[in-house]
Design a protein around this motif. Structure first.
Motif, PDB file in Angstrom:
ATOM      1  N   MET A   1      21.049 -60.916 -20.867  1.00 13.18           N
ATOM      2  CA  MET A   1      21.915 -61.737 -20.018  1.00 13.18           C
ATOM      3  C   MET A   1      21.657 -61.454 -18.535  1.00 13.18           C
ATOM      4  SD  MET A   1      25.519 -61.671 -22.113  1.00 13.18           S
ATOM      5  CE  MET A   1      26.341 -62.598 -20.821  1.00 13.18           C
ATOM      6  N   GLY A   2      22.186 -60.341 -18.053  1.00 18.46           N
ATOM      7  CA  GLY A   2      22.106 -60.129 -16.616  1.00 18.46           C
ATOM      8  C   GLY A   2      21.356 -58.880 -16.209  1.00 18.46           C
ATOM      9  N   ALA A   3      20.290 -58.552 -16.939  1.00 20.50           N
ATOM     10  CA  ALA A   3      19.546 -57.321 -16.622  1.00 20.50           C
ATOM     11  C   ALA A   3      18.948 -57.380 -15.219  1.00 20.50           C
ATOM     12  CB  ALA A   3      18.451 -57.093 -17.657  1.00 20.50           C
ATOM     13  N   GLN A   4      18.395 -58.543 -14.864  1.00 23.71           N
ATOM     14  CA  GLN A   4      17.819 -58.675 -13.528  1.00 23.71           C
ATOM     15  C   GLN A   4      18.897 -58.615 -12.444  1.00 23.71           C
ATOM     16  OE1 GLN A   4      15.383 -62.192 -13.326  1.00 23.71           O
ATOM     17  NE2 GLN A   4      14.226 -61.679 -15.185  1.00 23.71           N
ATOM     18  N   ASN A   5      20.059 -59.159 -12.744  1.00 22.56           N
ATOM     19  CA  ASN A   5      21.163 -59.080 -11.784  1.00 22.56           C
ATOM     20  C   ASN A   5      21.597 -57.628 -11.553  1.00 22.56           C
ATOM     21  OD1 ASN A   5      21.200 -61.884 -11.608  1.00 22.56           O
ATOM     22  ND2 ASN A   5      22.729 -62.088 -13.242  1.00 22.56           N
ATOM     23  N   VAL A   6      21.654 -56.852 -12.634  1.00 26.98           N
ATOM     24  CA  VAL A   6      22.029 -55.447 -12.507  1.00 26.98           C
ATOM     25  C   VAL A   6      21.002 -54.694 -11.668  1.00 26.98           C
ATOM     26  CG1 VAL A   6      22.400 -53.294 -13.777  1.00 26.98           C
ATOM     27  CG2 VAL A   6      23.358 -55.442 -14.650  1.00 26.98           C
ATOM     28  N   THR A   7      19.736 -55.013 -11.863  1.00 28.68           N
ATOM     29  CA  THR A   7      18.682 -54.373 -11.073  1.00 28.68           C
ATOM     30  C   THR A   7      18.868 -54.655  -9.586  1.00 28.68           C
ATOM     31  OG1 THR A   7      17.126 -54.531 -12.909  1.00 28.68           O
ATOM     32  CG2 THR A   7      16.196 -54.209 -10.723  1.00 28.68           C
ATOM     33  N   LYS A   8      19.255 -55.868  -9.246  1.00 23.94           N
ATOM     34  CA  LYS A   8      19.474 -56.224  -7.838  1.00 23.94           C
ATOM     35  C   LYS A   8      20.658 -55.449  -7.254  1.00 23.94           C
ATOM     36  CE  LYS A   8      17.557 -60.896  -8.122  1.00 23.94           C
ATOM     37  NZ  LYS A   8      17.841 -62.351  -7.980  1.00 23.94           N
ATOM     38  N   VAL A   9      21.666 -55.222  -8.099  1.00 27.41           N
ATOM     39  CA  VAL A   9      22.813 -54.447  -7.613  1.00 27.41           C
ATOM     40  C   VAL A   9      22.383 -53.049  -7.199  1.00 27.41           C
ATOM     41  CG1 VAL A   9      25.024 -53.419  -8.254  1.00 27.41           C
ATOM     42  CG2 VAL A   9      24.485 -55.753  -8.982  1.00 27.41           C
ATOM     43  N   PHE A  10      21.608 -52.381  -8.061  1.00 29.14           N
ATOM     44  CA  PHE A  10      21.173 -51.023  -7.753  1.00 29.14           C
ATOM     45  C   PHE A  10      20.109 -50.984  -6.657  1.00 29.14           C
ATOM     46  CE2 PHE A  10      22.822 -50.247 -12.115  1.00 29.14           C
ATOM     47  CZ  PHE A  10      23.735 -49.248 -11.793  1.00 29.14           C
ATOM     48  N   THR A  11      19.490 -52.117  -6.387  1.00 26.55           N
ATOM     49  CA  THR A  11      18.469 -52.164  -5.332  1.00 26.55           C
ATOM     50  C   THR A  11      19.079 -52.430  -3.956  1.00 26.55           C
ATOM     51  OG1 THR A  11      16.830 -52.972  -6.919  1.00 26.55           O
ATOM     52  CG2 THR A  11      16.342 -53.290  -4.580  1.00 26.55           C
ATOM     53  N   HIS A  12      20.025 -53.363  -3.889  1.00 31.36           N
ATOM     54  CA  HIS A  12      20.509 -53.831  -2.583  1.00 31.36           C
ATOM     55  C   HIS A  12      21.953 -53.449  -2.264  1.00 31.36           C
ATOM     56  CE1 HIS A  12      16.845 -56.163  -2.431  1.00 31.36           C
ATOM     57  NE2 HIS A  12      17.187 -56.866  -3.506  1.00 31.36           N
ATOM     58  N   TRP A  13      22.723 -52.965  -3.252  1.00 34.26           N
ATOM     59  CA  TRP A  13      24.150 -52.759  -3.010  1.00 34.26           C
ATOM     60  C   TRP A  13      24.621 -51.349  -3.365  1.00 34.26           C
ATOM     61  CZ3 TRP A  13      26.177 -56.576  -0.255  1.00 34.26           C
ATOM     62  CH2 TRP A  13      25.529 -57.807  -0.299  1.00 34.26           C
ATOM     63  N   ARG A  14      23.736 -50.386  -3.271  1.00 32.02           N
ATOM     64  CA  ARG A  14      24.101 -49.004  -3.573  1.00 32.02           C
ATOM     65  C   ARG A  14      25.013 -48.390  -2.518  1.00 32.02           C
ATOM     66  NH1 ARG A  14      18.331 -46.384  -4.274  1.00 32.02           N
ATOM     67  NH2 ARG A  14      18.058 -47.694  -2.426  1.00 32.02           N
ATOM     68  N   HIS A  15      25.096 -49.023  -1.346  1.00 32.90           N
ATOM     69  CA  HIS A  15      25.906 -48.465  -0.258  1.00 32.90           C
ATOM     70  C   HIS A  15      27.399 -48.716  -0.450  1.00 32.90           C
ATOM     71  CE1 HIS A  15      25.024 -52.671   0.741  1.00 32.90           C
ATOM     72  NE2 HIS A  15      26.182 -52.680   1.414  1.00 32.90           N
ATOM     73  N   LEU A  16      27.777 -49.543  -1.443  1.00 30.96           N
ATOM     74  CA  LEU A  16      29.193 -49.809  -1.690  1.00 30.96           C
ATOM     75  C   LEU A  16      29.867 -48.583  -2.299  1.00 30.96           C
ATOM     76  CD1 LEU A  16      28.915 -53.424  -3.168  1.00 30.96           C
ATOM     77  CD2 LEU A  16      29.380 -52.757  -0.793  1.00 30.96           C
ATOM     78  N   SER A  17      31.192 -48.627  -2.365  1.00 36.07           N
ATOM     79  CA  SER A  17      31.930 -47.530  -2.973  1.00 36.07           C
ATOM     80  C   SER A  17      31.669 -47.484  -4.478  1.00 36.07           C
ATOM     81  CB  SER A  17      33.435 -47.689  -2.713  1.00 36.07           C
ATOM     82  OG  SER A  17      33.948 -48.811  -3.433  1.00 36.07           O
TER      83      SER A  17
END
Length: 231
Positions: A1-17
């Motif tokens: 389903m959203g494996a690529q979406n999860v990868t983008k989260v860990f790539t571009h949004w790691r600075h969030l809480s």
């Protein structure tokens, strides 16, 4: 389903809480990678449960924590709300996981469309320079310790030369074979008072001759003593 979406989260949004990243990962995982944009419409309870909140026993608290988390994601630009949540209509959130672009919603109710638009960088807050109060001492600059170069010599402590003269009135004496030998300089100091009296009545040359004769006499006595001890 959203494996690529999860990868983008860990790539571009790691600075969030931690809580925001956890909620965003859950939303990305249940969204479709093929959708442009991927949209989450699963409701608040699923996200709250993913955050470990008690939606049954502490429902109000769970719902409040969910709202705060979603508000943080919207403020950061990671998700965009459709703004159409109402009775019998769940809120939808576009996942704007690409750092270069985001989305704008259009339509009403369940007929929501999304238009990609360039992402506007969030303005950075400039911290003003704070001047010290009037009369306050200026900060001091710490000078680093400079080590001597490798192989260089350490600084040496200069010691002033020791005086070779004895204090006034001192007599340098040495005993050899029971005979006391006094240097000419020490003899002069020892006889200072006598010399003072003689200088008044005789010339400097006479005083010097007298001192030499006296020294020769002492040397002769010393040699005789040495001869007697040798025989």
């Amino acid at each position: 389903m959203g494996a690529q979406n999860v990868t983008k989260v860990f790539t571009h949004w790691r600075h969030l809480s931690h809580r925001e990243v956890r909620a965003l990962v859950f939303m990305a995982n249940v969204s479709l990678d093929a959708d442009k944009p991927p949209v989450y419409f699963g409701g608040w309870e699923a996200v709250a449960s993913a955050l470990g909140l008690d939606c049954e026993g502490k429902r109000d608290n769970a719902q409040e924590q969910y709202r705060r988390t979603i508000a943080g994601l919207v403020a950061s630009g990671a998700v965009v709300s459709s703004g159409q949540a109402k009775l019998r209509v769940r809120a939808e959130y576009a996942l704007a996981l690409d750092p270069q672009s985001t989305y704008k919603s259009a339509g009403t109710g369940r007929d929501i469309g999304w238009t990609p638009i360039p992402r506007v960088p969030l303005p950075t807050k400039k911290v003003p320079h704070v001047h010290p109060p009037k009369g306050a001492p200026l900060p001091t600059k710490k000078v680093p310790h400079v080590h001597p170069p490798k192989g260089g010599e350490r600084g040496t402590l200069t010691v002033p030369p020791m005086s070779t003269e004895e204090p006034l009135g001192g007599v340098l004496e040495e005993k050899r074979g029971g005979v006391q030998i006094t240097s000419a300089f020490s003899l002069t100091n020892a006889r200072a008072s006598e010399r003072t009296d003689l200088v008044g009545n005789s010339s400097i040359e006479d005083e010097r001759s007298r001192q030499l004769r006296l020294m020769d006499q002492r040397v002769a006595e010393y040699e005789k003593q040495q001869e007697r001890e040798a025989s």
